[in-house]
Design an enzyme around this catalytic site. Structure first.
Site, short mmCIF file in Angstrom:
data_model
loop_
_atom_site.label_atom_id
_atom_site.label_comp_id
_atom_site.label_asym_id
_atom_site.label_seq_id
_atom_site.Cartn_x
_atom_site.Cartn_y
_atom_site.Cartn_z
N ASN A 55 6.78 -4.43 6.35
CA ASN A 55 6.61 -4.37 4.89
C ASN A 55 7.73 -3.49 4.33
O ASN A 55 7.70 -2.28 4.48
CB ASN A 55 5.23 -3.78 4.58
CG ASN A 55 4.93 -3.71 3.10
OD1 ASN A 55 5.80 -4.01 2.26
ND2 ASN A 55 3.73 -3.31 2.76
N LYS B 47 7.71 -0.14 6.50
CA LYS B 47 6.48 0.18 7.20
C LYS B 47 6.28 -0.90 8.26
O LYS B 47 6.50 -2.07 7.96
CB LYS B 47 5.32 0.08 6.19
CG LYS B 47 4.40 1.29 6.16
CD LYS B 47 3.16 0.98 5.36
CE LYS B 47 3.30 1.26 3.89
NZ LYS B 47 2.07 1.02 3.12
N ARG C 119 5.64 -9.01 4.63
CA ARG C 119 5.00 -9.06 3.32
C ARG C 119 6.08 -9.43 2.31
O ARG C 119 7.11 -8.77 2.22
CB ARG C 119 4.42 -7.69 2.97
CG ARG C 119 3.84 -7.69 1.59
CD ARG C 119 3.36 -6.33 1.20
NE ARG C 119 2.72 -6.42 -0.09
CZ ARG C 119 2.70 -5.44 -0.97
NH1 ARG C 119 3.28 -4.29 -0.70
NH2 ARG C 119 2.09 -5.59 -2.12
N HIS D 109 -1.49 -8.62 -4.83
CA HIS D 109 -2.51 -8.07 -3.90
C HIS D 109 -3.35 -9.19 -3.29
O HIS D 109 -4.48 -8.94 -2.86
CB HIS D 109 -3.49 -7.12 -4.61
CG HIS D 109 -2.92 -5.83 -5.08
ND1 HIS D 109 -3.30 -5.25 -6.27
CD2 HIS D 109 -2.02 -4.97 -4.51
CE1 HIS D 109 -2.65 -4.11 -6.44
NE2 HIS D 109 -1.88 -3.92 -5.39
N GLY E 210 -5.72 1.15 -6.02
CA GLY E 210 -4.85 2.09 -5.31
C GLY E 210 -3.85 2.62 -6.32
O GLY E 210 -4.19 2.82 -7.49
N ARG F 293 1.39 2.43 -14.39
CA ARG F 293 1.63 1.23 -15.22
C ARG F 293 0.61 1.15 -16.36
O ARG F 293 -0.55 1.51 -16.17
CB ARG F 293 1.53 -0.04 -14.38
CG ARG F 293 2.53 -0.15 -13.27
CD ARG F 293 2.47 -1.53 -12.63
NE ARG F 293 3.29 -1.58 -11.43
CZ ARG F 293 2.81 -1.86 -10.22
NH1 ARG F 293 1.53 -2.15 -10.03
NH2 ARG F 293 3.62 -1.88 -9.18
N ARG G 17 -6.72 11.83 -6.87
CA ARG G 17 -7.45 13.03 -6.40
C ARG G 17 -7.14 14.21 -7.31
O ARG G 17 -8.04 14.96 -7.69
CB ARG G 17 -7.03 13.38 -4.96
CG ARG G 17 -7.80 12.59 -3.94
CD ARG G 17 -7.22 12.74 -2.60
NE ARG G 17 -5.89 12.13 -2.57
CZ ARG G 17 -5.28 11.70 -1.48
NH1 ARG G 17 -5.87 11.85 -0.33
NH2 ARG G 17 -4.11 11.14 -1.52
N GLU H 36 -4.25 -4.92 4.86
CA GLU H 36 -3.27 -5.96 4.54
C GLU H 36 -2.40 -6.30 5.73
O GLU H 36 -2.06 -7.46 5.96
CB GLU H 36 -2.40 -5.51 3.36
CG GLU H 36 -3.17 -5.59 2.05
CD GLU H 36 -2.44 -4.93 0.89
OE1 GLU H 36 -2.46 -3.69 0.81
OE2 GLU H 36 -1.86 -5.65 0.07
P1 ADP Z 1 -1.10 2.08 -2.50
O1 ADP Z 1 -1.45 1.27 -3.70
O2 ADP Z 1 0.21 2.79 -2.63
O3 ADP Z 1 -1.31 1.37 -1.18
P2 ADP Z 1 -3.54 3.51 -1.84
O4 ADP Z 1 -4.35 2.28 -1.76
O5 ADP Z 1 -3.36 4.32 -0.62
O6 ADP Z 1 -2.13 3.29 -2.51
O7 ADP Z 1 -4.23 4.43 -2.96
C1 ADP Z 1 -3.64 5.61 -3.40
C2 ADP Z 1 -4.57 6.24 -4.43
O8 ADP Z 1 -5.85 6.51 -3.81
C3 ADP Z 1 -4.06 7.57 -4.97
O9 ADP Z 1 -4.24 7.64 -6.38
C4 ADP Z 1 -4.98 8.58 -4.28
O10 ADP Z 1 -5.14 9.75 -5.05
C5 ADP Z 1 -6.26 7.79 -4.22
N1 ADP Z 1 -7.20 8.38 -3.25
C6 ADP Z 1 -7.08 8.50 -1.91
N2 ADP Z 1 -8.13 9.19 -1.39
C7 ADP Z 1 -8.94 9.50 -2.44
C8 ADP Z 1 -10.18 10.19 -2.59
N3 ADP Z 1 -10.80 10.71 -1.53
N4 ADP Z 1 -10.69 10.31 -3.82
C9 ADP Z 1 -10.06 9.80 -4.89
N5 ADP Z 1 -8.91 9.12 -4.83
C10 ADP Z 1 -8.35 8.98 -3.63
#
Ligand code: ADP
Length: 407
Positions: free
Chosen positions: A7, A14, A95, A184, A214, A245, A289, A388
């Site tokens: 990816n 990755k 991907r 997605h 995410g 976004r 978070r 994925e």
């Molecule tokens: P990507 O879209 O880059 O693949 P992810 O699916 O890993 O990203 O999601 C990243 C998001 O998930 C970030 O905003 C992160 O803060 C949030 N996140 C991860 N763990 C937690 C948690 N325990 N509580 C709240 N949000 C979380």
């Protein structure tokens, strides 16, 4: 069958290597990440079943070909590698973000497929070029090895025209292919199928709303096993408010800002894609978070960003329940969907009237894969971790097997 999944982003690569010999128990053999591709020195993290402690190395990866070379070196490393002289894999699955209207399935990379991916660069200028660079790099480093493209847009190709067309003059679609594509797709399909399995019901007879939350977020209505509608559009900018976004907005806002603030298309694009959303509203971060912590501590703009994030998702779910004439299940996935217990609870609160009755204990349990509604809830709500890469590996295997049986 061993499948290497790659990816590529603009400055990252990755990878995950799977053994899919036993279809029911796929084994992850190795994984790694090359970051800061294009700089003098790049960061390389690598883990395999032979070296379960993550290795962090500095490598030279001025481009994606050198990054693939670093991956190959790691896999052949005398101590940490998995192979002796030659990388013994059956195919590489890539991907690819945008497949336009040409691909409703994954495809073996041929000159024609490559040309079709190139054609989509105009509508996916950030994503398709690094995806193609990854394919070229793997062709160079692993000559003769089959390469398969797995498209983020493919699952959504089942959307009917009255769903995917915008209210623009029809020629915009006919001449320039401007329409909703959705993204997605690999994740939405994977978690929707898994949800049907968990419910012990026929995937083709369920109405499932999948919420991938995410950094980028999108919601999909999966009706009778097919994507019926999805929140992202021509590009990943449409839909719910995301980390950076805007999501849906009156398009006149774009013209107004460009005109009044004298922004170029490039500057406007950066504003819409990288400076907006949760980050732009809160003025703090796109990391959920951190936003939750700040909101908890009384920061008003963090709370506002959280409220807007939740509200837009509720609105989309409500719209999709109506669009499908009901729903059997809702699935949460992605970093936020899988981990943020309180955000799930907030989204479900106003949906109780539809028959999605949350069970707070189940919602807060440590299980990764779980149902979070009460027994007897009319809509079952599930948390299903997305995977994925595994899905890309499985799709790649299917394409390779179909080539073998056709040939
Ligand atoms: P990507 O879209 O880059 O693949 P992810 O699916 O890993 O990203 O999601 C990243 C998001 O998930 C970030 O905003 C992160 O803060 C949030 N996140 C991860 N763990 C937690 C948690 N325990 N509580 C709240 N949000 C979380």
């Amino acid at each position: 069958m061993r499948i290497l999944v790659v990816n590529c982003g603009s400055s990252s690569l990755k990878f995950k290597l799977y053994d899919l010999t036993a279809a029911e128990t796929p084994a992850l053999l190795a994984e790694g990440l090359v970051e800061e591709i294009g700089r003098e020195k790049s960061r390389f993290t690598y883990k395999s079943h032979k070296s379960p402690n993550k290795l962090v190395l500095e490598v030279v990866a001025k481009d994606h070909t050198q990054a693939v070379s670093a991956m190959k070196d790691a896999l052949l490393h005398p101590e940490h590698g998995l192979f002796k002289d030659k990388i013994e894999v059956d195919a590489v699955g890539h991907r690819v973000v945008h497949g336009g209207e040409k691909f409703s399935n994954s495809a073996l990379v041929t000159p024609g497929v490559r040309a079709a991916i190139e054609e989509c660069i105009a509508i996916a200028p950030l994503h398709n070029p690094p995806n193609l660079a990854g394919i070229t790099a793997c062709e160079t480093i692993f000559p003769g090895l089959p390469q398969v493209a797995v498209f983020d847009t493919a699952f959504h190709q089942t959307m009917p025209p009255h769903v995917f067309l915008y209210g623009l003059p029809y020629e915009q679609y006919e001449k320039f292919h401007i329409r909703k594509y959705g993204f997605h797709g690999t994740s939405h399909e994977y978690v929707a199928r898994r949800c049907a399995e968990l419910m012990k019901k026929d995937f083709d007879k369920l109405r499932i709303i999948t919420c991938h939350m995410g950094n980028g977020s999108s919601i999909t209505a999966v009706k009778n096993g097919k994507s019926f509608d999805t929140s992202m559009g021509l590009t990943p900018l449409e839909g719910v408010v995301m980390g950076t976004r805007t999501g849906d907005m009156d398009p006149a806002v774009v013209l107004y800002i460009m005109d009044r603030q004298k922004l170029s298309p490039q500057e406007m694009n950066t504003l819409l894609n990288s400076k907006s959303g949760v980050k732009g509203i809160s003025g703090i971060s796109n990391d959920m978070r951190q936003i939750m912590e700040k909101a908890e501590a009384g920061n008003n703009r963090a709370q506002l960003a959280l409220d807007i994030f939740v509200y837009r998702i509720v609105k989309h779910i409500g719209a999709y329940v109506a669009a499908m004439g009901g729903a059997d299940a809702i699935v949460f996935t992605g970093g936020i969907g899988e981990n943020a217990t309180t955000i799930r609870a907030k989204i479900l609160e106003p949906l109780a009237f539809l028959g999605a009755e949350i069970d707070q204990v189940r919602n807060a349990s440590d299980a990764k894969e779980k149902i979070v509604t009460r027994d007897g809830s009319r809509i079952a709500v599930w948390v299903v971790p997305t995977n994925e890469e595994l899905s890309i590996a499985q799709k790649t295997k299917t394409i390779i097997e179909s080539q073998v049986s056709a040939g």
